[in-house]
Scaffold this motif. Structure first.
Motif: not given
Length: 314
Positions: A193-222
């Motif tokens: 279900x991590x690969x789908x829109x199902x689940x509780x907080x999994x979609x948000x975490x998946x989006x956060x991972x993608x954001x970190x992957x795209x902007x890994x060289x930027x200074x991001x405030x948690x």
């Protein structure tokens, strides 16, 4: 009843042994020498004749099966070891360290990996009417489970298509869906279900991972990233680590250091230039961080990697 169960167990063991021997034979035919290849889109085979030092990389969502040998995967502070009797499943792209533990010229390490397409996984979930257990919504994105004969036989049918490519266009999508379905019905169904829109907080975490992957060289405030995901900072930290086994900052650091290593090795950048490219403003701090992950300073590490590549050009 005991006799029936014993016969059933013996039959299943024979099925597994037969399938494993066929997988060994087919990988050996497809790969007469060490290396990795992708004979069918999304299907990756590997062969190695000596145990391997730890290798840093990013693992995409995949089903991984070993035909011969054994391997360990390190994610965060967690270690996962598997062999021909177990499969490894990853459902989110994560920085990892892998190490082949058993391999020899007589019995080389042989592996199969199938990339998992979120669209296909989602389609199978819908078609199967699968409802993820609420308690499994935020399970860790990786694990090892026992390999059963039905799943193994589906993998064998997929590998056979290497030698009959004329059938692949029709049969590969069907067999891939069967493999996903069998994973769904097994121990790690909720993890898919991590690969789908199902689940509780999994979609948000998946989006956060993608954001970190795209902007890994930027200074991001948690704090900003948590707000963007609609979560409190404490909740974001908790659920991010539950899925990835790392904190957001650890995750970003590993992405940065792995990319710096790639730049130095593949584009011949010096350590200072690579450090700035991946977001470090202090070269000395970068060197310390690099050594903490890879064990030795950048210059020595890259020199050793290049010497190893010269000795083993394949």
């Amino acid at each position: 009843m005991d006799g029936t169960n014993h016969r059933q167990t013996a039959y299943e063991e024979q099925r597994m042994l037969s399938s494993r021997m066929e997988l060994i034979e087919r990988i050996m035919r497809a790969m007469p020498t060490d290396g990795v290849c992708e004979p069918i889109q999304g299907v990756h085979l590997g062969r190695l004749s000596t145990p391997m030092e730890k290798l840093h990389s990013v693992l995409e969502p995949s089903l991984c099966i070993i035909a011969q040998g054994s391997k360990a995967i390190f994610v965060g502070d967690n270690r996962y070891q598997y062999d021909p009797f177990n499969y490894f499943l990853a459902t989110i792209e994560l920085p990892r360290v892998s190490q082949v533990l058993e391999a020899s010229k007589e019995k080389p390490y042989l592996s199969f990996r199938l990339g998992l397409d979120p669209n296909i996984v989602g389609s199978v979930l819908v078609e199967a009417g699968y409802m993820a257990p609420s308690g499994n919504a935020d399970v860790r994105a990786i694990d090892v489970s026992p390999l059963d004969a039905d799943l193994m036989e589906a993998v064998i049918r997929l590998v056979r298509l290497i030698e009959t490519p004329q059938h692949g266009r029709v049969l590969k999508p069907l067999i891939t869906r069967e493999i996903i379905y069998r994973l769904l019905m097994g121990d790690q169904g909720g993890r898919l279900c991590h690969l789908t829109v199902s689940g509780s907080y999994t979609p948000q975490i998946a989006r956060a991972i993608e954001r970190l992957r795209q902007d890994f060289d930027q200074s991001l405030r948690i704090e900003d990233l948590a707000q963007e995901m609609g979560m409190s900072v404490s909740s974001f930290h908790q659920h991010f680590k539950a899925v990835t086994a790392m904190s957001p900052l650890q995750f970003q650091k590993r992405l940065r250091l792995q990319e710096a290593r790639r730049l130095m090795l593949g584009e011949d950048l010096d350590a200072t230039s690579a450090a700035y490219r991946v977001g470090y403003n202090d070269a000395s701090y970068f060197s310390r961080e690099y050594k903490s992950l890879f064990g030795i300073p950048p210059i020595r590490d890259i020199q050793q990697l290049k010497e190893t590549m010269d000795e083993n050009p394949e």
